[in-house]
Design a protein around this motif. Sequence first.
Motif, PDB file in Angstrom:
ATOM      1  N   ILE A  90      84.284 -31.051  13.117  1.00  0.00           N
ATOM      2  CA  ILE A  90      83.222 -30.960  12.114  1.00  0.00           C
ATOM      3  C   ILE A  90      83.264 -32.214  11.256  1.00  0.00           C
ATOM      4  N   ARG A  91      82.100 -32.615  10.825  1.00  0.00           N
ATOM      5  CA  ARG A  91      81.979 -33.767   9.933  1.00  0.00           C
ATOM      6  C   ARG A  91      81.372 -33.268   8.618  1.00  0.00           C
ATOM      7  N   PRO A  92      82.078 -33.424   7.519  1.00  0.00           N
ATOM      8  CA  PRO A  92      81.527 -32.994   6.231  1.00  0.00           C
ATOM      9  C   PRO A  92      80.253 -33.778   5.914  1.00  0.00           C
ATOM     10  N   LEU A  93      79.302 -33.111   5.300  1.00  0.00           N
ATOM     11  CA  LEU A  93      78.044 -33.764   4.941  1.00  0.00           C
ATOM     12  C   LEU A  93      78.264 -35.008   4.092  1.00  0.00           C
ATOM     13  N   ALA A  94      79.181 -34.922   3.149  1.00  0.00           N
ATOM     14  CA  ALA A  94      79.413 -36.035   2.228  1.00  0.00           C
ATOM     15  C   ALA A  94      80.138 -37.209   2.887  1.00  0.00           C
ATOM     16  N   PHE A  95      80.802 -36.955   4.009  1.00  0.00           N
ATOM     17  CA  PHE A  95      81.585 -37.995   4.698  1.00  0.00           C
ATOM     18  C   PHE A  95      81.332 -37.914   6.198  1.00  0.00           C
ATOM     19  N   PRO A  96      80.148 -38.280   6.649  1.00  0.00           N
ATOM     20  CA  PRO A  96      79.811 -38.115   8.067  1.00  0.00           C
ATOM     21  C   PRO A  96      80.667 -38.941   9.020  1.00  0.00           C
ATOM     22  N   SER A  97      81.371 -39.939   8.523  1.00  0.00           N
ATOM     23  CA  SER A  97      82.233 -40.728   9.410  1.00  0.00           C
ATOM     24  C   SER A  97      83.621 -40.101   9.579  1.00  0.00           C
ATOM     25  N   ILE A  98      83.926 -39.065   8.807  1.00  0.00           N
ATOM     26  CA  ILE A  98      85.216 -38.385   8.886  1.00  0.00           C
ATOM     27  C   ILE A  98      85.114 -37.233   9.888  1.00  0.00           C
ATOM     28  N   VAL A  99      86.006 -37.233  10.867  1.00  0.00           N
ATOM     29  CA  VAL A  99      86.042 -36.176  11.876  1.00  0.00           C
ATOM     30  C   VAL A  99      87.219 -35.252  11.555  1.00  0.00           C
ATOM     31  N   ILE A 100      86.913 -33.974  11.371  1.00  0.00           N
ATOM     32  CA  ILE A 100      87.940 -32.978  11.065  1.00  0.00           C
ATOM     33  C   ILE A 100      88.057 -32.043  12.261  1.00  0.00           C
ATOM     34  N   LEU A 101      89.269 -31.898  12.771  1.00  0.00           N
ATOM     35  CA  LEU A 101      89.495 -31.030  13.910  1.00  0.00           C
ATOM     36  C   LEU A 101      89.597 -29.565  13.442  1.00  0.00           C
ATOM     37  N   VAL A 102      88.775 -28.731  14.024  1.00  0.00           N
ATOM     38  CA  VAL A 102      88.737 -27.314  13.646  1.00  0.00           C
ATOM     39  C   VAL A 102      90.114 -26.675  13.833  1.00  0.00           C
ATOM     40  N   GLN A 103      90.802 -27.006  14.926  1.00  0.00           N
ATOM     41  CA  GLN A 103      92.124 -26.428  15.190  1.00  0.00           C
ATOM     42  C   GLN A 103      93.116 -26.742  14.081  1.00  0.00           C
ATOM     43  N   ARG A 104      93.024 -27.912  13.475  1.00  0.00           N
ATOM     44  CA  ARG A 104      93.930 -28.263  12.379  1.00  0.00           C
ATOM     45  C   ARG A 104      93.738 -27.335  11.182  1.00  0.00           C
ATOM     46  N   LEU A 105      92.501 -26.910  10.935  1.00  0.00           N
ATOM     47  CA  LEU A 105      92.232 -25.999   9.825  1.00  0.00           C
ATOM     48  C   LEU A 105      92.661 -24.583  10.148  1.00  0.00           C
ATOM     49  N   LEU A 106      92.606 -24.228  11.430  1.00  0.00           N
ATOM     50  CA  LEU A 106      92.951 -22.871  11.840  1.00  0.00           C
ATOM     51  C   LEU A 106      94.444 -22.667  12.113  1.00  0.00           C
ATOM     52  N   GLU A 107      95.118 -23.755  12.522  1.00  0.00           N
ATOM     53  CA  GLU A 107      96.512 -23.602  12.941  1.00  0.00           C
ATOM     54  C   GLU A 107      97.505 -24.489  12.193  1.00  0.00           C
ATOM     55  N   GLY A 108      97.004 -25.404  11.370  1.00  0.00           N
ATOM     56  CA  GLY A 108      97.897 -26.273  10.623  1.00  0.00           C
ATOM     57  C   GLY A 108      98.285 -27.517  11.364  1.00  0.00           C
TER      58      GLY A 108
END
Length: 184
Positions: free
Chosen positions: A166-184
Amino acid sequence: MSVTTARWTLDDYHRMINVGLLDNRHVELLNGEIIEMPPEGPEHAQQSTDTADYLRELLSDQAIVRDSKPITLPESRSEPEPDLAIVQPLRALYRTRHPYPENIFWLIEYANTSLSKDLDVKRKAYAAAEIQEYWVVDLRHRQIKVFREPVEGNYRLELTLTTGEIRPLAFPSIVILVQRLLEG
């Protein structure tokens, strides 16, 4: 006879805090009501800590990641304490007041026992304050609910993610991995 609930103002709430009336109580102000917050379980606490660390790495000095600190929503008489508030890097300002909606990039709540409150009362409060993006990490079902585009007290767009990025609206160049949020 009808019953009318007295609603607290932000000033009332701050006075209660200043005189110690709410000491040793984990509460937040939502829509003028003082709400008890359930204690965090170990998974909730560690997952939100891991995500805060991860986001700090990704965002560097572009934003401040605040862990379980108040934000102020003046219009709704609310001062909730989201698990993570990603806010403008205005450290000097936050020494005098909590972040307001215009200072907030997005909010994240980790939910286990608080899922219904996070998906209803908090979602509506954040949308009414026009916070552009709100994520709820549902620990029970291992998914992230992403809310965007606030309109008239609700979010127009809702996504449910279990994998991917997912890419936050405010920071479209930042890629956040969903698994990192779900599993640490």
